[in-house]
Scaffold this motif. Structure first.
Motif, PDB file in Angstrom:
ATOM      1  N   CYS A   1       0.868  -1.182   0.000  1.00 26.14           N
ATOM      2  CA  CYS A   1       0.000   0.000   0.000  1.00 26.14           C
ATOM      3  C   CYS A   1       0.902   1.229   0.000  1.00 26.14           C
ATOM      4  O   CYS A   1       1.368   1.681   1.051  1.00 26.14           O
ATOM      5  N   ALA A   2       1.171   1.765  -1.190  1.00 23.49           N
ATOM      6  CA  ALA A   2       2.081   2.907  -1.307  1.00 23.49           C
ATOM      7  C   ALA A   2       1.476   4.168  -0.704  1.00 23.49           C
ATOM      8  O   ALA A   2       2.196   5.006  -0.149  1.00 23.49           O
ATOM      9  N   ALA A   3       0.156   4.321  -0.815  1.00 22.22           N
ATOM     10  CA  ALA A   3      -0.496   5.525  -0.310  1.00 22.22           C
ATOM     11  C   ALA A   3      -0.359   5.633   1.211  1.00 22.22           C
ATOM     12  O   ALA A   3      -0.153   6.728   1.754  1.00 22.22           O
ATOM     13  N   ARG A   4      -0.441   4.514   1.906  1.00 19.41           N
ATOM     14  CA  ARG A   4      -0.371   4.522   3.372  1.00 19.41           C
ATOM     15  C   ARG A   4       0.963   3.993   3.894  1.00 19.41           C
ATOM     16  O   ARG A   4       1.157   3.861   5.091  1.00 19.41           O
ATOM     17  N   LYS A   5       1.852   3.677   2.984  1.00 20.21           N
ATOM     18  CA  LYS A   5       3.222   3.258   3.316  1.00 20.21           C
ATOM     19  C   LYS A   5       3.281   2.066   4.272  1.00 20.21           C
ATOM     20  O   LYS A   5       3.836   2.149   5.367  1.00 20.21           O
TER      21      LYS A   5
ATOM     22  N   VAL B   1       3.664  -4.220   8.103  1.00 20.65           N
ATOM     23  CA  VAL B   1       4.924  -3.537   8.399  1.00 20.65           C
ATOM     24  C   VAL B   1       4.911  -2.172   7.718  1.00 20.65           C
ATOM     25  O   VAL B   1       4.731  -2.086   6.494  1.00 20.65           O
ATOM     26  N   GLU B   2       5.073  -1.111   8.500  1.00 23.39           N
ATOM     27  CA  GLU B   2       5.112   0.235   7.938  1.00 23.39           C
ATOM     28  C   GLU B   2       6.547   0.603   7.553  1.00 23.39           C
ATOM     29  O   GLU B   2       7.513   0.055   8.094  1.00 23.39           O
ATOM     30  N   TYR B   3       6.671   1.523   6.617  1.00 24.15           N
ATOM     31  CA  TYR B   3       7.995   1.908   6.137  1.00 24.15           C
ATOM     32  C   TYR B   3       8.030   3.390   5.779  1.00 24.15           C
ATOM     33  O   TYR B   3       6.989   4.020   5.546  1.00 24.15           O
ATOM     34  N   ASP B   4       9.247   3.941   5.728  1.00 20.66           N
ATOM     35  CA  ASP B   4       9.478   5.284   5.189  1.00 20.66           C
ATOM     36  C   ASP B   4      10.002   5.198   3.765  1.00 20.66           C
ATOM     37  O   ASP B   4       9.630   5.986   2.900  1.00 20.66           O
ATOM     38  N   VAL B   5      10.889   4.225   3.520  1.00 25.28           N
ATOM     39  CA  VAL B   5      11.441   3.981   2.185  1.00 25.28           C
ATOM     40  C   VAL B   5      11.325   2.499   1.891  1.00 25.28           C
ATOM     41  O   VAL B   5      11.680   1.662   2.725  1.00 25.28           O
ATOM     42  N   LEU B   6      10.830   2.170   0.696  1.00 21.96           N
ATOM     43  CA  LEU B   6      10.649   0.776   0.300  1.00 21.96           C
ATOM     44  C   LEU B   6      11.480   0.490  -0.955  1.00 21.96           C
ATOM     45  O   LEU B   6      11.379   1.200  -1.948  1.00 21.96           O
ATOM     46  N   SER B   7      12.307  -0.533  -0.907  1.00 17.84           N
ATOM     47  CA  SER B   7      13.083  -0.971  -2.067  1.00 17.84           C
ATOM     48  C   SER B   7      12.604  -2.363  -2.460  1.00 17.84           C
ATOM     49  O   SER B   7      12.593  -3.275  -1.632  1.00 17.84           O
TER      50      SER B   7
END
Length: 217
Positions: free
Chosen positions: A56-60, A83-89
């Motif tokens: 879910c890119a909108a809610r990270k 799992v929430e994130y600030d940066v996703l690779s």
């Protein structure tokens, strides 16, 4: 403070740059495996043995489906974890699309290079079958066709030539053929003229035949 979480569906990853040497039988398959769980632990990172089922890119955040506990794995208690994130690779590799799920079973002599993680084991099975054929029918001739004449296809052709001919009896042989583009052949791989000349020289020396697509069809 940076917190880094590595998510993978396996505790080991395959280093593709060493795969041609593995396929040629020059080094064991274990040499091209990277222990991801141990590497992340050594760097002080977290490792999760899981599969990403939703992003879910909108809610990270991502949803993970746990696959069990592996060496060094920090597995969550729940089978599905947010799992929430600030940066996703995202680096998921690639798989070859096949006509249907049972294609590999119905056509055991046709196999794709992807997923690359299972390629060495699949080639090992083909080599065992070839050895059995060579023992049952001394002098039998076999052939292998590599589709695609880019850098990876060329590496695969030379690796197979070495591995397969090393697996059969002295009075047997495996002819390796390289299927190239219909119009320009190896030149379709965007090699310079000097590289093309050198490649064709090595192909001739190894006895690997270049087959144009139009001729093969």
């Amino acid at each position: 403070r940076l917190e880094l979480l590595v998510v993978s569906d396996g505790t080991h990853a395959t280093y593709s740059g060493l795969v041609p040497a593995v396929l040629a039988g020059l080094v064991p398959s274990s040499d091209c495996l990277i222990d991801v769980a141990a590497l992340t632990a050594a760097r002080g990172w977290r490792f999760r043995l899981a599969r990403v089922v939703e992003i879910c890119a909108a809610r990270k955040f991502v949803l993970l489906q746990a696959l069990g506990r592996g060496p060094g794995a920090d597995a969550g208690a729940e089978s599905l974890e947010r799992v929430e994130y600030d940066v996703l690779s995202v680096d998921v590799g690639s798989s070859t699309r096949v006509p249907h799920a049972s294609f590999a079973v119905e056509h055991p002599r046709v196999f794709a290079t992807r997923p690359i993680t299972t390629l060495p084991a699949r080639l090992d099975a083909a080599v065992r079958a070839l050895r059995q054929l060579s023992r049952r029918s001394p002098g039998a001739q076999a052939s292998a066709l590599v589709i695609g004449a880019g850098a990876a296809g060329l590496e695969l052709a030379f690796a197979l030539h070495h591995r397969l001919n090393d697996a059969v009896n002295a009075d047997s042989a495996v002819a390796v053929k390289l299927l190239t583009g219909a119009e320009r052949g190896i030149e379709s791989g965007r090699f310079c003229s000097m590289a093309v000349a050198a490649i064709r020289s090595e192909l001739r020396a190894a006895g690997i035949e270049e087959v144009r697509e139009a001729a093969a069809s």
